[in-house]
Design an enzyme around this catalytic site. Structure first.
Site: not given
Lengths: 233, 289
Positions: B65-68
């Site tokens: 998932r979008t972690q940054t």
């Protein structure tokens, strides 16, 4: 083959990992009398060393005889109240009367425990008048343990205020015979003054408590609100 | 030789499923051909199936998932005044600390009663715009003469952000929402990445919380005229561009009034970098040399 690359990526991560929680601070307090209950909360909302807003209200009227105050993570608290308000409406449609504060207190406990493994990070107090019209205060932890008491304080100023309440409001033990009322002996006005003093005191030392305190006073006549300014620094 | 493309993701490379990911596919090419014996050694690095999602590898791979965030906007500011609400942002979208896209409109008109500005991931904002567009279409189709007001949009965004954080898959944005509420009063609120939200006379999302809010707190009064409000906003933008390295000196101010939303043309503020302290920051500090 991929693990080595992933380790390298993890080492190169430049951003802090995000957290689904924040602590927005705030203190809430409630005192029950023989025929009244007072629910109070400050209106500051913080995040770390930032003050986000000075007029965030932590207290809501959930039904005719029930008030609820929450400190902790504001988004969780608001979501929790929204869910509970919807349930109160459903209760009303199904039972043709408003939910009482004792039933509401149990419902809040169940709702919190339902999320035992991804808890609502909210510290709640329920204040209301019970079926006999006596003041009732229910105090919770984040995962739904609760207890009926005569007074309670939750949130960032808890450690500063609770001992003062213990000292000023201690009453007859419920174990003593013949049974005596364990409601606070103070008059409504005396209790209001005590609460205002408590918040003014907590605001001196706790950076997450301040700006102003709102008091919701509930008795046989209904609910009224009072507000007092606190330190804004 | 055509260089082999490197996969950024283990499952789908840019255009190629690399050798070794799908053994069944690899087996088809192993063995004798007209040009000689093809072994795994030969195949490594040459064979790949173009543009296919490999289901089996997808099952094996952990969920990502979008972690940054990647392309990000910095502060967004909101300020109420007597005749409406102002929104302000710069027009920069950064790729890390690279000033990558310099003419991005970071404000969106939702309808006549509401506009929003964002900080954080640009692509997540595009997704949120799609959601809002859907709402606006719905509003139009209902054809009942009403549109969702700013407070409703604010509550909607709050639920979207909170739900995504509860799925541990957050949208990497915060928003400033400006406009009018159901009572016809000016509204100014903000929604954070994990669903934290509040409404106030002035708000700031992102780094502006540290830099612009103190200026707003000092100069805000409920009876500000539009000119005064724009002046305050410009001084806040000036303070931001001097101290926030992700901020660019190209701003847009949008206003929401009873007449609707107008998003202004980009402008710059005069800046002064020639101060002695900037040339020699430690000169007058105790213990400096």
């Amino acid at each position: 083959m991929f693990d080595a690359r992933e380790d390298a990526l993890a080492g190169a991560r430049q951003h802090a990992n995000w957290s689904p929680y924040d602590n927005n601070g705030g203190t809430v307090l409630a005192v029950a009398g023989e025929s009244y209950v007072i629910c109070a909360g400050d209106t500051r909302m913080s995040s770390g060393y930032n003050i986000l807003t000075r007029k965030f209200e932590k207290i809501d009227k959930m039904s005719g005889k029930t008030l609820m105050a929450s400190a902790g993570f504001a988004a969780d608290a608001v979501t929790l109240k929204k869910t509970l308000k919807a349930r109160c409406k459903q209760y009303e449609f199904q039972n043709k009367r408003e939910i009482g504060c004792v039933a509401f207190a149990q419902m809040l406990s169940n709702t919190l425990y339902y999320r035992r493994f991804f808890p609502y990070y909210a510290f709640n107090i329920v204040a209301g008048l019970d079926a006999e019209g006596k003041g009732a205060v229910f105090t919770y932890d984040a995962v739904g343990s609760y207890e009926r008491t005569n007074y309670s304080c939750q949130g960032s100023g808890q450690a500063l205020i609770m001992p003062v309440l213990d000292n000023q409001l201690k009453t007859v033990s419920p174990l003593v015979l013949p049974a005596a009322s364990s409601a606070t002996p103070l008059s409504e006005q005396e209790a209001i003054d005590l609460i205002k003093d408590c918040f003014a005191t907590a605001a001196e030392r706790d950076i997450y408590t301040g700006d102003s305190v709102e008091l919701w006073i509930m008795n046989a006549e209904g609910v009224r609100k009072e507000e007092m300014a606190l330190r804004a620094d | 030789m055509i260089p082999r493309r490197t996969a950024h993701e283990r499952v789908i490379g840019p255009g190629v499923v690399p050798h070794g990911v799908d053994p069944e596919h690899d087996a088809l090419y192993r063995g004798r051909t007209a040009r000689g014996t093809v072994t795994d050694e030969v195949l490594r690095g040459v064979r790949g199936r173009p543009f296919t999602i490999d289901g089996k590898a997808r099952e094996k791979a952990p969920a990502t998932r979008t972690q940054t965030p990647y392309v990000t906007g910095t502060s967004a500011l909101g300020l109420k005044y007597a005749g409406g609400v102002l929104l302000a942002t710069d027009t920069l979208a950064c790729y890390g600390s690279t000033k990558r896209y310099k003419s991005v409109e970071r404000v969106k008109r939702v309808n006549d009663k509401c506009a929003i500005a964002f900080t954080g991931e640009l692509s997540d904002f595009a997704y949120v715009c799609d959601l809002l567009e859907e709402l606006t279409t719905e509003d139009f189709c209902e054809d009942d003469g009403t549109t969702r007001d700013a407070e409703e949009i604010y509550q909607y965004l709050t639920r979207v952000m909170y739900n995504r954080r509860s799925k541990f898959d957050p949208l990497w944005n915060s928003f400033v929402v400006a406009g009018y509420d159901a009572k016809g009063e000016a509204f100014c609120g903000t929604v954070g990445m994990i669903g934290t939200h509040y409404a106030d006379d002035h708000v700031a999302a992102g780094f502006g919380n540290h830099i612009a809010r103190p200026i707003f707190r000092e100069f805000y009064k409920p009876d500000l005229t539009e000119e005064e409000a724009v002046e305050i906003m410009k001084s806040a933008l000036y303070a931001c561009v001097m101290r926030d390295k992700q901020m660019m000196n190209k701003f847009q101010i949008a206003k929401v009034t009873k007449e609707g939303v107008s998003i202004g043309e980009p402008f710059a503020v005069p800046t002064e970098w020639g101060y002695e302290k900037f040339y020699n920051p430690t000169k007058f500090s105790p213990g400096g040399w």
